[in-house]
Enzyme design. Structure first.
Site, PDB file in Angstrom:
ATOM      1  N   ARG A  56       0.821  -1.215   0.000  1.00 54.18           N
ATOM      2  CA  ARG A  56       0.000   0.000   0.000  1.00 54.18           C
ATOM      3  C   ARG A  56       0.857   1.268   0.000  1.00 54.18           C
ATOM      4  O   ARG A  56       0.392   2.329  -0.431  1.00 54.18           O
ATOM      5  CB  ARG A  56      -0.950  -0.006   1.199  1.00 54.18           C
ATOM      6  CG  ARG A  56      -2.113  -0.969   1.015  1.00 54.18           C
ATOM      7  CD  ARG A  56      -3.203  -0.783   2.036  1.00 54.18           C
ATOM      8  NE  ARG A  56      -4.411  -1.500   1.657  1.00 54.18           N
ATOM      9  CZ  ARG A  56      -5.517  -1.543   2.357  1.00 54.18           C
ATOM     10  NH1 ARG A  56      -5.587  -0.875   3.504  1.00 54.18           N
ATOM     11  NH2 ARG A  56      -6.565  -2.229   1.936  1.00 54.18           N
ATOM     12  N   LYS A 218     -19.521 -16.675   1.601  1.00 54.59           N
ATOM     13  CA  LYS A 218     -20.946 -16.540   1.934  1.00 54.59           C
ATOM     14  C   LYS A 218     -21.667 -15.594   0.983  1.00 54.59           C
ATOM     15  O   LYS A 218     -21.202 -14.488   0.715  1.00 54.59           O
ATOM     16  CB  LYS A 218     -21.099 -16.021   3.372  1.00 54.59           C
ATOM     17  CG  LYS A 218     -20.549 -16.974   4.426  1.00 54.59           C
ATOM     18  CD  LYS A 218     -20.760 -16.411   5.823  1.00 54.59           C
ATOM     19  CE  LYS A 218     -20.262 -17.372   6.897  1.00 54.59           C
ATOM     20  NZ  LYS A 218     -20.482 -16.847   8.261  1.00 54.59           N
ATOM     21  N   GLY A 375      -8.936  -8.528  -1.244  1.00 53.88           N
ATOM     22  CA  GLY A 375      -7.749  -9.121  -0.630  1.00 53.88           C
ATOM     23  C   GLY A 375      -7.473 -10.552  -1.048  1.00 53.88           C
ATOM     24  O   GLY A 375      -6.361 -10.886  -1.468  1.00 53.88           O
TER      25      GLY A 375
END
Length: 425
Positions: A56, A218, A375
């Site tokens: 980052r 999910k 991610g």
């Protein structure tokens, strides 16, 4: 004024009716001798008092280096972790400033132990053109997450103009992201512009046919994403644990697989919406199953209708991968968020890696525009050693998902409003 070259990018939700062509970039802006506040996302892992992953940091260095090179006094704003207004060394940005100094040899990088008040004022006052200062964690003040205008005004007092280069925080309506744009001329940094342009073009005006690959454990965490995408995509590939709920919704047998029975009706609604929109939902026809997730576990391939009662679906099977490769031959744009299987444990990453390599190959050959984010997705692409071959890989997590779900992004809207105000005089 330097404006966004693609009017309306991110307009499907993120634009909120604003013309995002009003967003100003830093190209051509005279910053010599000026104090430039740059909001970045330095929420990086700290281990043993040192930065453990510089990704980052390196992604925003081009913006910081450009401003410093052009004679600005660069003042970096960021958060780290969730200190909830409590000052702690574990969430201090001091190690980040030290790492920045290593990554920017020849540039003076100073750490200032506060982001407001006299200490910050003195430290910034000592800067020379071309110097960089990293202010302490803005989340040490509760007013940051409350988007408090008073706090934003105190931050703005440090600068002559503001640059947002933190797309991964664009979904946060916080003081150093949104409210601050009311007090300073606001511009998008190089990374912010790259994200807005790549993501906007891929979702709002892609070259068709366009396909989304969405995985994850999910369906409950990505309902809005799936609902938004089926109205925009020509094809939606559903993978990961989410695919099991869709298979169950079709009456399939999924054994002991991860599943959300309470969301079967929602999966059925999404498939019905896809059919009305002309979007084909693609699920695996064969799967890799095992009774436990661990390296060396016994596994087998079986059709989706023949999953043993005690087995878990952990990846797409070879026939499904071959089918996806055939489909990709006619696709022109791919959006990817989430792996197809439990890629962290061999051999359950085979399908994700194979598909990633195929997308990368087609991209390198100029046959495909590929945009990926999140991610787990980035980790999977890095494991397959193809991240650099995609058209664009976003470092954003939450902001990427919010964008895929068609939500407004406060930071993007704030930049557009600032540009619109300037254009109107």
């Amino acid at each position: 004024m330097n404006e966004l070259s693609s009017p309306g990018a991110l307009g499907g939700g993120a634009g909120g009716g604003l013309d995002l062509s009003c967003i100003r970039t830093i190209d051509g802006v005279d910053v010599r001798g000026k104090r430039v506040l740059v909001r970045v996302d330095f929420n990086v892992p700290i281990e043993g008092g040192a930065v453990a992953d510089v990704t980052r940091i390196t992604r925003v260095l081009p913006t910081i280096a450009k401003l410093a090179r052009e004679g600005a006094k660069v003042i970096v704003l960021s958060h780290l972790g969730r200190p909830k207004g409590v000052i702690s060394p574990e969430t201090s940005l001091r190690p980040v400033a030290q790492k920045m100094q290593e990554l920017m040899p020849g540039t003076t990088v100073r750490f200032i132990g506060d982001c407001i008040g006299e200490e910050a004022k003195r430290g910034i006052g000592a800067l020379n053109p071309g110097d960089v200062a990293v202010l302490e964690n803005v989340r040490f003040y509760p007013a940051e997450e409350k988007n408090d205008p008073g706090f934003a005004k105190r931050l703005a007092a440090h600068g002559d103009l503001y640059v947002d280069d933190a797309f991964s925080s664009a979904h946060r309506a916080h003081a150093s992201i949104e409210a601050i744009t009311e007090f300073l001329p606001a511009y998008a940094g190089l990374l912010m512009m790259a994200e807005i342009t790549a993501l906007g073009e891929a979702l709002e005006k892609p070259e068709r046919p366009v396909t989304a690959i969405v995985g994850g454990a999910k369906i409950s965490t990505k309902i809005e994403v799936l609902t938004n995408l089926v109205a925009r995509m020509d094809m939606l590939v559903v993978g990961g644990g989410m695919a099991n709920t869709f298979l169950l919704a079709q009456g399939g047998k999924i054994g002991a697989s991860l599943c959300e029975p309470d969301f079967v009706a929602i999966a059925q609604n999404i498939m019905a919406r896809a059919e009305r929109s002309g979007c084909e939902v693609v699920l695996p026809s064969d799967v890799v199953v095992a009774r436990e997730i661990k390296p060396g576990a016994d596994w087998q391939v079986c059709p989706v209708g023949e999953v043993p009662a005690g087995a878990m679906i952990l990846d797409f099977g070879p026939e499904s991968v071959a089918d996806l490769k055939r489909r990709l031959a006619s696709v022109r744009t791919v959006l990817w968020n989430g792996p197809l299987g439990a890629f962290e444990t061999a051999p359950f990453g085979a399908a994700t890696f194979a598909l990633a390599r195929e997308v990368a190959r087609l991209t390198k050959e100029g046959k495909l525009v590929s945009v990926a984010g999140g991610g787990d997705t980035v980790r999977a692409l890095n494991a397959a050693e193809v991240a650099s071959d995609f058209s664009y890989v976003s470092t954003a997590g939450g902001a990427f998902l919010e964008w895929l779900g068609g939500h407004e992004l406060p930071a993007v809207l704030a930049l557009a409003r600032s540009g619109a105000r300037a254009a109107c005089g």
